[in-house]
Design an enzyme around this catalytic site. Sequence first.
Site, mmCIF file in Angstrom:
data_model
loop_
_atom_site.group_PDB
_atom_site.id
_atom_site.type_symbol
_atom_site.label_atom_id
_atom_site.label_comp_id
_atom_site.label_asym_id
_atom_site.label_seq_id
_atom_site.Cartn_x
_atom_site.Cartn_y
_atom_site.Cartn_z
ATOM 1 N N ASP A 1 -27.618 23.616 -33.255
ATOM 2 C CA ASP A 1 -28.961 24.193 -33.213
ATOM 3 C C ASP A 1 -29.775 23.610 -32.065
ATOM 4 O O ASP A 1 -29.530 22.483 -31.625
ATOM 5 C CB ASP A 1 -29.651 23.917 -34.564
ATOM 6 C CG ASP A 1 -30.838 24.829 -34.793
ATOM 7 O OD1 ASP A 1 -30.983 25.833 -34.068
ATOM 8 O OD2 ASP A 1 -31.633 24.528 -35.699
ATOM 9 N N HIS B 1 -28.368 28.676 -24.381
ATOM 10 C CA HIS B 1 -27.049 29.035 -24.913
ATOM 11 C C HIS B 1 -25.947 28.736 -23.879
ATOM 12 O O HIS B 1 -24.871 28.252 -24.224
ATOM 13 C CB HIS B 1 -27.011 30.515 -25.320
ATOM 14 C CG HIS B 1 -27.981 30.862 -26.415
ATOM 15 N ND1 HIS B 1 -28.136 30.076 -27.542
ATOM 16 C CD2 HIS B 1 -28.864 31.891 -26.554
ATOM 17 C CE1 HIS B 1 -29.068 30.619 -28.331
ATOM 18 N NE2 HIS B 1 -29.532 31.717 -27.747
ATOM 19 N N LEU C 1 -5.329 20.228 -33.108
ATOM 20 C CA LEU C 1 -6.634 20.497 -33.733
ATOM 21 C C LEU C 1 -6.739 21.952 -34.198
ATOM 22 O O LEU C 1 -6.378 22.870 -33.459
ATOM 23 C CB LEU C 1 -7.741 20.229 -32.698
ATOM 24 C CG LEU C 1 -9.166 20.616 -33.123
ATOM 25 C CD1 LEU C 1 -9.740 19.578 -34.090
ATOM 26 C CD2 LEU C 1 -10.077 20.770 -31.915
#
Length: 266
Positions: free
Chosen positions: A42, A59, A153
């Site tokens: 955020d 962004h 991962l």
Amino acid sequence: MFKKILNNFQKGNTAKDTNDNKFADIKIDASRLPRHTAIIMDGNGRWAESHGLIRTAGHTQGVRTLKEILKIAIDLPLPVLTVFAFSTENWKRPHAEVDFLMHLFSDYLAEEINEIDEKNVKLHFLGRIDELSPALRNQARDAEKQTMNNTGLIFNVAMNYGGQDEITRAVQKIAAKIESGEIKSTEIDSSYIENNLDTAGLPPVDLLIRTSGDFRISNFLLWQAAYAEFWFTDVNWPEFTPEVFMKAISDYGKRDRRFGGLTDKK
Ligand code: FPP
């Protein structure tokens, strides 16, 4: 670099024993890494506004942060990392911002997928992927196929995702199986529900990180985070550094997790 740090910890040393000053004060217990780390990324808009930039610049910077954090997750290594990229509620944002984000996700996949694959990362998407544009949906599904046999991962990207929506979809799938006579309602237990979520087969969230100062779960991984340790920081996502990430992992290792029982430290 991180493997070197962890190797030192396993020998009973600390990061101070390495030559890496950046992590000098961060102690990580290699035996207490989170099995599943989730991040609410955020503060992109606030970061941009505080730098006199338009929101979308935040962004773009957020993608750079994500690349850095992914590198650490691979190097540590963490088993599972899940990031919240776009919620089922984010469609309420101005059309131009939504459009920008969709292009950003597409560019990210196009530019990063081969490196992600080479690093043995298994990429997976959570959420209503089929409701994205046909081009982005195909890109996401192709990326999953390309990396499906990787064993490193597990990197989940939640896109058009909502926790309540995910649970609702799971209930619908299970109800359809009851309707068709495939299962009886008495066969449903918590692991049956888990196996019908987008995260089927993955461990529950151990550590949930949220950046930029808010203390909310925002409809993210509601079922999976039932016993998650929460870690909050005021730092906006574009300024979330490897050091801050390592601090979150280090703090997680010191938490006393009781799961409703009694502490094993007493
Ligand atoms: C929250 O910041 C962030 C988002 C809604 C988008 C998250 C996307 C990225 C970090 C880009 C990278 C992701 C991928 C998968 C390539 P906000 O806009 O809500 O910030 P604000 O609360 O300050 O307005």
